[in-house]
Scaffold this motif. Structure first.
Motif, mmCIF file in Angstrom:
data_model
loop_
_atom_site.group_PDB
_atom_site.id
_atom_site.type_symbol
_atom_site.label_atom_id
_atom_site.label_comp_id
_atom_site.label_asym_id
_atom_site.label_seq_id
_atom_site.Cartn_x
_atom_site.Cartn_y
_atom_site.Cartn_z
ATOM 1 N N PRO A 67 9.277 -6.174 3.578
ATOM 2 C CA PRO A 67 8.673 -6.622 2.307
ATOM 3 C C PRO A 67 7.162 -6.459 2.246
ATOM 4 O O PRO A 67 6.589 -6.294 1.160
ATOM 5 N N ASN A 68 6.474 -6.494 3.396
ATOM 6 C CA ASN A 68 5.013 -6.412 3.400
ATOM 7 C C ASN A 68 4.487 -4.983 3.414
ATOM 8 O O ASN A 68 3.345 -4.733 2.994
ATOM 9 N N THR A 69 5.272 -4.055 3.922
ATOM 10 C CA THR A 69 4.777 -2.690 4.092
ATOM 11 C C THR A 69 5.694 -1.623 3.510
ATOM 12 O O THR A 69 5.414 -0.436 3.649
ATOM 13 N N GLY A 70 6.790 -2.015 2.858
ATOM 14 C CA GLY A 70 7.721 -1.036 2.310
ATOM 15 C C GLY A 70 7.106 -0.160 1.229
ATOM 16 O O GLY A 70 7.537 0.988 1.028
ATOM 17 N N PHE A 71 6.074 -0.675 0.543
ATOM 18 C CA PHE A 71 5.435 0.089 -0.534
ATOM 19 C C PHE A 71 4.758 1.354 -0.024
ATOM 20 O O PHE A 71 4.487 2.282 -0.788
ATOM 21 N N ILE A 72 4.481 1.414 1.296
ATOM 22 C CA ILE A 72 3.716 2.526 1.853
ATOM 23 C C ILE A 72 4.448 3.849 1.700
ATOM 24 O O ILE A 72 3.831 4.893 1.516
ATOM 25 N N TYR A 73 5.771 3.832 1.759
ATOM 26 C CA TYR A 73 6.527 5.079 1.605
ATOM 27 C C TYR A 73 7.246 5.149 0.254
ATOM 28 O O TYR A 73 8.163 5.945 0.078
ATOM 29 N N ALA A 74 6.795 4.330 -0.696
ATOM 30 C CA ALA A 74 7.382 4.340 -2.040
ATOM 31 C C ALA A 74 6.270 4.434 -3.079
ATOM 32 O O ALA A 74 5.958 3.449 -3.758
ATOM 33 N N PRO A 75 5.633 5.600 -3.202
ATOM 34 C CA PRO A 75 4.507 5.737 -4.133
ATOM 35 C C PRO A 75 4.951 5.595 -5.589
ATOM 36 O O PRO A 75 6.070 5.958 -5.951
ATOM 37 N N ASP A 76 4.059 5.059 -6.412
ATOM 38 C CA ASP A 76 4.324 4.946 -7.846
ATOM 39 C C ASP A 76 3.010 5.122 -8.595
ATOM 40 O O ASP A 76 1.966 5.401 -8.007
ATOM 41 N N ARG A 77 3.057 4.949 -9.900
ATOM 42 C CA ARG A 77 1.861 5.152 -10.722
ATOM 43 C C ARG A 77 0.770 4.136 -10.395
ATOM 44 O O ARG A 77 -0.417 4.428 -10.495
ATOM 45 N N LEU A 78 1.190 2.938 -9.995
ATOM 46 C CA LEU A 78 0.205 1.913 -9.666
ATOM 47 C C LEU A 78 -0.614 2.319 -8.443
ATOM 48 O O LEU A 78 -1.805 1.993 -8.346
ATOM 49 N N SER A 79 0.007 3.033 -7.510
ATOM 50 C CA SER A 79 -0.720 3.504 -6.330
ATOM 51 C C SER A 79 -1.882 4.401 -6.741
ATOM 52 O O SER A 79 -2.982 4.309 -6.187
ATOM 53 N N PHE A 80 -1.635 5.261 -7.712
ATOM 54 C CA PHE A 80 -2.685 6.156 -8.186
ATOM 55 C C PHE A 80 -3.780 5.378 -8.899
ATOM 56 O O PHE A 80 -4.969 5.675 -8.729
ATOM 57 N N VAL A 81 -3.383 4.375 -9.685
ATOM 58 C CA VAL A 81 -4.368 3.557 -10.399
ATOM 59 C C VAL A 81 -5.287 2.859 -9.413
ATOM 60 O O VAL A 81 -6.518 2.839 -9.581
ATOM 61 N N VAL A 82 -4.725 2.274 -8.360
ATOM 62 C CA VAL A 82 -5.526 1.577 -7.348
ATOM 63 C C VAL A 82 -6.475 2.548 -6.655
ATOM 64 O O VAL A 82 -7.644 2.238 -6.404
ATOM 65 N N ALA A 83 -5.976 3.748 -6.346
ATOM 66 C CA ALA A 83 -6.820 4.755 -5.694
ATOM 67 C C ALA A 83 -7.983 5.161 -6.590
ATOM 68 O O ALA A 83 -9.108 5.344 -6.120
ATOM 69 N N VAL A 84 -7.734 5.297 -7.883
ATOM 70 C CA VAL A 84 -8.791 5.650 -8.831
ATOM 71 C C VAL A 84 -9.852 4.550 -8.880
ATOM 72 O O VAL A 84 -11.057 4.831 -8.830
ATOM 73 N N LEU A 85 -9.410 3.309 -8.983
ATOM 74 C CA LEU A 85 -10.359 2.193 -9.023
ATOM 75 C C LEU A 85 -11.166 2.113 -7.725
ATOM 76 O O LEU A 85 -12.384 1.883 -7.747
#
Length: 314
Positions: A210-228
């Motif tokens: 639950p704490n790190t599963g997002f690392i291999y599941a990219p989504d649009r929010l990942s790109f938004v955070v990277a842009v910010l």
């Protein structure tokens, strides 16, 4: 305020002094004739408001002082002087908005150089992150993000695009690609070793995380955070507020994504390897896009500020 220390050939001293005296925002001008020995010449020192520093440095370089002598620039942490206060008041714009392009280029040149130290830091960060993803430990992930040095070449690449510096762009691109490739290769070997000692297992990697599963599941929010994060990082560099870079480093999942891809690769998990690689590339792209646009916006707004100041003084 900035402190400039110049070594100038004696026959160019008057010209340089006149240039400094004409520059709005300059004060505390001092000339020590014959003080320099290598190269021989006069020592000239002055303080200049940060917002006037870029123009003055560019003018001095146009005069060739960096070729026949030297130009050194230092930040002044504290200046108790009414003349300094007046110089900052007279200079156009705000110090926090000013970009010293020479300083930025020099800093990103150093940070974007592929070196043993750079690869070592990136490899260590990736191995720490590997432990974090296998153990599903968010603290280790944050620590790995803070250790990773990858924002240096990312900033260098953005600067190179804006300044049209192909050599810096290639150096930064090489540092990113070779650095991450080397770090991931080292982490694969590290993962195999940890598996051999039963400290890592495939079941731990495939378990619900639950704490790190997002690392291999990219989504649009990942790109938004990277842009910010990319925009914040560039503002941090150009405004000399380096403390904000720590927040930028722990906002994007570049190093953890590389680590998860390496561990998954060691177990032959194609799905996680590909997903983590997508996450890594998505974050790198977002930071580059945002960083470049931030620098372009700063360059445009500062040019407009100088135009308004010139019209007001005309």
């Amino acid at each position: 305020m900035l402190h400039l220390r110049l070594i100038v050939p004696a026959d160019r001293t008057d010209e340089v002094v006149r240039t400094m005296e004409r520059t709005v925002g300059t004060t505390h001008l001092a000339v020590v004739p014959g003080a320099a020995r290598d190269p021989a010449g006069d020592l000239i020192m002055c303080d200049v408001a940060r917002e006037a520093g870029d123009d003055l440095i560019n003018t001095l370089r146009a005069l060739g002082i960096d070729e026949c002598g030297s130009i050194a620039v230092e930040n002044i942490d504290l200046s108790l002087s009414s003349r300094a206060d007046k110089a900052e008041k007279d200079a156009p714009g705000e110090a926090a908005d000013a970009v010293l392009w020479e300083q930025l280029s020099d800093a990103t040149h150093e940070e974007s150089t592929l070196s043993v130290t750079y690869i070592a830091f990136l490899s260590l960060a990736t191995m720490i992150a590997a432990c974090g993803v296998v153990l599903d430990n968010a603290i280790l992930i944050v620590g790995a993000m803070a250790v990773g040095p990858e924002f240096g070449p990312l900033a260098g690449f953005c600067t190179a695009l804006v300044q049209r510096a192909p050599k810096l762009a290639w150096r930064s691109f090489t540092a990113l690609i070779v650095g991450f490739a080397a770090a991931m290769a080292v982490t694969v070997v590290f993962s195999l070793f940890m598996n051999a000692t039963n400290l890592f297992t495939e079941e731990m990697l495939d378990a619900d995380r639950p704490n790190t599963g997002f690392i291999y599941a990219p989504d649009r929010l990942s790109f938004v955070v990277a842009v910010l994060a990319g925009a914040a990082g560039m503002l941090s560099l150009t405004s000399a507020k380096s403390g904000a870079l720590v927040g930028v480093a722990i906002s994007v999942t570049t190093v953890p994504a590389a680590a998860n891809a390496a561990v998954a690769l060691s177990y032959g998990d194609v799905k996680q390897t590909w997903g983590s690689t997508e996450q890594l590339l998505l974050n790198l792209l977002g930071i580059i896009v945002a960083g470049t646009l931030t620098l372009l916006a700063q360059k445009y707004l500062w040019a407009k500020q100088r135009e308004r100041t010139a019209r007001n003084n005309a």
